[in-house]
Design an enzyme around this catalytic site. Structure first.
Site, PDB file in Angstrom:
ATOM      1  N   HIS A 312       0.863  -1.188   0.000  1.00 66.11           N
ATOM      2  CA  HIS A 312       0.000   0.000   0.000  1.00 66.11           C
ATOM      3  C   HIS A 312       0.894   1.231   0.000  1.00 66.11           C
ATOM      4  CE1 HIS A 312      -3.145   2.843   1.092  1.00 66.11           C
ATOM      5  NE2 HIS A 312      -3.998   1.905   0.719  1.00 66.11           N
ATOM      6  N   ASP A 370      -7.912  -5.325   0.017  1.00 64.09           N
ATOM      7  CA  ASP A 370      -8.393  -6.170  -1.090  1.00 64.09           C
ATOM      8  C   ASP A 370      -8.059  -7.631  -0.921  1.00 64.09           C
ATOM      9  OD1 ASP A 370      -7.526  -3.371  -2.938  1.00 64.09           O
ATOM     10  OD2 ASP A 370      -9.564  -4.152  -2.810  1.00 64.09           O
TER      11      ASP A 370
HETATM   12  C1  SDX Z   1      -6.178   0.011  -2.929  1.00 67.57           C
HETATM   13  O1  SDX Z   1      -4.343   4.547  -2.160  1.00 67.57           O
HETATM   14  C2  SDX Z   1      -5.318   3.928  -1.546  1.00 67.57           C
HETATM   15  O2  SDX Z   1      -5.730   4.331  -0.473  1.00 67.57           O
HETATM   16  C3  SDX Z   1      -5.915   2.706  -2.268  1.00 67.57           C
HETATM   17  C4  SDX Z   1      -6.907   1.887  -1.459  1.00 67.57           C
HETATM   18  C5  SDX Z   1      -8.185   2.660  -1.204  1.00 67.57           C
HETATM   19  O3  SDX Z   1      -8.891   2.308  -0.243  1.00 67.57           O
HETATM   20  O4  SDX Z   1      -8.523   3.575  -2.014  1.00 67.57           O
HETATM   21  O5  SDX Z   1      -6.346   1.488  -0.233  1.00 67.57           O
HETATM   22  C6  SDX Z   1      -7.334   0.646  -2.250  1.00 67.57           C
HETATM   23  O6  SDX Z   1      -5.910   0.341  -4.060  1.00 67.57           O
HETATM   24  C7  SDX Z   1      -5.325  -0.971  -2.170  1.00 67.57           C
HETATM   25  C8  SDX Z   1      -4.075  -1.453  -2.990  1.00 67.57           C
HETATM   26  C9  SDX Z   1      -4.553  -2.572  -3.907  1.00 67.57           C
HETATM   27  N1  SDX Z   1      -3.496  -2.918  -4.886  1.00 67.57           N
HETATM   28  C10 SDX Z   1      -2.869  -4.104  -4.814  1.00 67.57           C
HETATM   29  O7  SDX Z   1      -3.034  -4.947  -3.929  1.00 67.57           O
HETATM   30  C11 SDX Z   1      -1.929  -4.357  -5.993  1.00 67.57           C
HETATM   31  C12 SDX Z   1      -0.596  -4.891  -5.470  1.00 67.57           C
HETATM   32  N2  SDX Z   1       0.106  -3.819  -4.760  1.00 67.57           N
HETATM   33  C13 SDX Z   1       0.973  -2.982  -5.489  1.00 67.57           C
HETATM   34  O8  SDX Z   1       0.780  -2.823  -6.835  1.00 67.57           O
HETATM   35  C14 SDX Z   1       1.514  -1.799  -4.710  1.00 67.57           C
HETATM   36  O9  SDX Z   1       1.810  -2.243  -3.454  1.00 67.57           O
HETATM   37  C15 SDX Z   1       0.648  -0.548  -4.612  1.00 67.57           C
HETATM   38  C16 SDX Z   1       0.229  -0.070  -5.951  1.00 67.57           C
HETATM   39  C17 SDX Z   1      -0.552  -0.842  -3.789  1.00 67.57           C
HETATM   40  C18 SDX Z   1       1.471   0.530  -3.921  1.00 67.57           C
HETATM   41  O10 SDX Z   1       2.522   0.826  -4.772  1.00 67.57           O
HETATM   42  P1  SDX Z   1       3.578   1.982  -4.427  1.00 67.57           P
HETATM   43  O11 SDX Z   1       3.283   2.634  -3.129  1.00 67.57           O
HETATM   44  O12 SDX Z   1       3.702   2.853  -5.611  1.00 67.57           O
HETATM   45  O13 SDX Z   1       4.884   1.185  -4.156  1.00 67.57           O
HETATM   46  P2  SDX Z   1       5.827   0.647  -5.275  1.00 67.57           P
HETATM   47  O14 SDX Z   1       5.027   0.101  -6.422  1.00 67.57           O
HETATM   48  O15 SDX Z   1       6.850   1.693  -5.540  1.00 67.57           O
HETATM   49  O16 SDX Z   1       6.484  -0.606  -4.531  1.00 67.57           O
HETATM   50  C19 SDX Z   1       7.531  -0.399  -3.584  1.00 67.57           C
HETATM   51  C20 SDX Z   1       8.404  -1.643  -3.707  1.00 67.57           C
HETATM   52  C21 SDX Z   1       8.781  -1.949  -5.155  1.00 67.57           C
HETATM   53  O17 SDX Z   1      10.012  -2.618  -5.115  1.00 67.57           O
HETATM   54  P3  SDX Z   1      11.341  -1.732  -5.442  1.00 67.57           P
HETATM   55  O18 SDX Z   1      11.154  -1.105  -6.798  1.00 67.57           O
HETATM   56  O19 SDX Z   1      11.426  -0.699  -4.326  1.00 67.57           O
HETATM   57  O20 SDX Z   1      12.466  -2.764  -5.403  1.00 67.57           O
HETATM   58  O21 SDX Z   1       7.653  -2.793  -3.259  1.00 67.57           O
HETATM   59  C22 SDX Z   1       7.453  -3.684  -4.343  1.00 67.57           C
HETATM   60  C23 SDX Z   1       7.725  -2.924  -5.615  1.00 67.57           C
HETATM   61  O22 SDX Z   1       8.235  -3.798  -6.626  1.00 67.57           O
HETATM   62  N3  SDX Z   1       6.064  -4.108  -4.273  1.00 67.57           N
HETATM   63  C24 SDX Z   1       5.628  -5.359  -4.438  1.00 67.57           C
HETATM   64  C25 SDX Z   1       4.251  -5.295  -4.218  1.00 67.57           C
HETATM   65  N4  SDX Z   1       3.884  -4.042  -3.955  1.00 67.57           N
HETATM   66  C26 SDX Z   1       5.016  -3.304  -4.001  1.00 67.57           C
HETATM   67  N5  SDX Z   1       6.275  -6.519  -4.747  1.00 67.57           N
HETATM   68  C27 SDX Z   1       5.509  -7.611  -4.821  1.00 67.57           C
HETATM   69  N6  SDX Z   1       4.174  -7.644  -4.613  1.00 67.57           N
HETATM   70  C28 SDX Z   1       3.513  -6.505  -4.322  1.00 67.57           C
HETATM   71  N7  SDX Z   1       2.206  -6.533  -4.115  1.00 67.57           N
END
Ligand code: SDX
Length: 436
Positions: A312, A370
């Site tokens: 998140h 989720d």
């Molecule tokens: C919702 O914003 C909100 O409030 C949203 C929400 C709401 O109520 O409105 O809470 C609802 O959207 C919840 C999130 C649902 N999405 C997912 O579950 C999809 C999987 N999660 C990711 O795509 C990710 O965690 C996000 C999009 C939720 C957050 O992404 P960020 O904050 O932009 O972080 P990032 O993508 O930069 O990740 C940071 C690091 C990265 O690695 P590095 O580049 O630093 O090496 O963490 C890794 C990412 O590769 N990473 C993951 C991961 N999520 C982040 N690696 C594996 N699996 C994951 N799920």
């Protein structure tokens, strides 16, 4: 918002020219202070740069506060854990919109107002016929909600508080009907009219699953679980879809168009589409034996696979909604005699392994709202492609509350970010005969 202590500023210095500027620091009621950069371009000729807005406050708001480190979520100051236990969805809608919990009389009046707007203009029913039966219901939601402006002209003038009041009521009241109709249409079932003797959550389940040929009784345990899920998803500060609604609204677009833009944004798998993606992921993993393989994929930089339902932007400890969703999942599956549901067992094992894995711990990736919702919906008989539709139904009140707050903010102006341009410098046109 105040700049209580004039000494509270940040100094910005241009090390090339030695120029300095004092940037005011503004303080809210709780949470990080903000550095007011509104004058930066006018004073320094430089833009700030923050793709993804990881360090940017886009607005001032009194509605929802999140503390990502402590795993706290509050609607108008009330912790989500308390609202999930003591409140119900329509009361939470009142709280998000008006800022206070309603008295008994205010609650009754508000619920009646919502109830008496749950029906759709009869012609909207034929609107569904334009879609294929196998259309994704989110595509139907985007289309039908956007088209409401074609039916409800008497509530599209955003400068008129009465119009905003009626449009807000219509959006909150009609979303369950529009959503249930999308499901019924995909099943070849007749649309079911809402009933005025049911609660918001009961009415939704009734419109989804009742059969016109026999009496249908909504299971009270499932209705309570649905009501709690709606509360948990109602608002969440300036997330992507809420920011989309605010940006659309900042141009003066009508409320139905704004909410339709929020639904479009929510559909993305990185956002609200994650609940559908979690179920698809669990089905792809298939069995506990394959978990390690998928954990490795999620950690592999070369592999686009992510563990859906994990991580998140704000929560870096745990998502308080996920905790309540996990409890609700157990409640619902127990009620339905599905405690041995393989997907639940798989989800719990996946959660356990991930939470003990250094990669997820170091990157602060925890289950989000989720991760469990899809398991509950599936147990209730809701198809996977309807999961994000339910998120949109619940989040409509948050979008509406934030949209009204923005319109009523005297300092609001059209949102128009700038950029760091890295394209071609000016060049002259080349006739096609002279091109290489
Ligand atoms: C919702 O914003 C909100 O409030 C949203 C929400 C709401 O109520 O409105 O809470 C609802 O959207 C919840 C999130 C649902 N999405 C997912 O579950 C999809 C999987 N999660 C990711 O795509 C990710 O965690 C996000 C999009 C939720 C957050 O992404 P960020 O904050 O932009 O972080 P990032 O993508 O930069 O990740 C940071 C690091 C990265 O690695 P590095 O580049 O630093 O090496 O963490 C890794 C990412 O590769 N990473 C993951 C991961 N999520 C982040 N690696 C594996 N699996 C994951 N799920």
């Amino acid at each position: 918002m105040s700049n209580k202590d004039n000494a509270r500023t940040f100094t910005l210095t241009n090390n090339e020219t030695g120029e300095s500027w004092e940037l005011p620091v503004l303080e809210g009621s709780v949470g990080p202070r903000v550095i007011d950069v509104r004058r930066i371009y006018a004073d320094t000729g430089h833009f700030t740069y923050d793709p993804g807005f990881t360090s940017t406050g886009s607005c001032q708001s009194d509605i929802t506060y999140i503390d990502g480190d402590k795993g706290e979520l509050m609607y108008r100051g009330y912790p989500i854990e308390q609202l999930a236990v003591h409140s119900d969805y329509t009361e939470t809608c009142y709280l998000l919109i008006y800022g206070e919990l309603p008295t008994a009389e205010e609650k009754t009046k508000f619920e009646q107002r919502i109830t008496y707007h749950t029906m759709l203009h009869e012609q909207i029913h034929s609107f569904y016929d334009g879609f294929r039966r196998d259309s994704h219901p989110m595509a139907i939601m985007v289309g039908v909600v956007g088209a409401l402006a074609a039916f409800y002209h008497d509530s599209t003038d955003i400068t008129d508080p009465k119009h905003r009041f009626v449009a807000s009521t219509r959006m909150i009241a009609k979303m369950p009907t529009i959503a249930a109709n999308a499901f019924r249409y995909s099943q070849g079932m007749p649309f079911v009219y809402p009933r005025n003797d049911l609660t918001y959550a009961e009415n939704f389940l009734y419109m989804m699953f009742s059969n016109p040929c026999e009496e249908y009784k909504v299971n009270p345990v499932l209705a309570r679980a649905m009501d709690r899920i709606l509360i948990l998803h109602a608002d969440h500060e300036q997330n992507a879809s809420t920011s989309t609604v605010r940006l659309a609204g900042s141009s003066g677009a009508n409320p139905f168009a704004c909410i339709s833009s929020g639904i479009s944004c929510l559909w993305g798998p990185a956002h609200g589409g994650a609940n559908e993606a979690v179920l698809n992921m669990l089905e792809e993993i298939g069995s506990i034996d394959h978990i390690d393989e998928y954990i490795a994929k999620a950690k592999d930089k070369e592999d686009p696979f992510r563990l859906m339902g994990f991580g998140h932007r704000v929560y870096k400890n745990f998502d308080p909604r996920a905790t309540i969703m996990r409890e609700t999942a157990h409640e619902v599956l127990k009620e339905l005699g599905l405690e041995d549901e393989p997907l639940l067992k798989l989800a719990m094992k996946l959660e356990k392994i991930a939470l003990e894995d250094e990669y997820f711990v170091s990157k602060k990736l925890y289950p989000n709202v989720d991760f469990y919702s899809g398991i509950i919906y599936r147990a209730m008989g809701i198809p996977t492609d309807m999961f994000t539709v339910l998120f949109a139904v619940a989040r409509t009140v948050g979008w509406v509350a934030q949209w009204n707050e923005m319109i009523e903010d005297p300092s609001q102006k059209i949102g128009r970010p700038r950029q760091l341009f890295t394209g071609s410098a000016t060049r002259d046109y080349v006739q096609i005969k002279d091109r290489g």
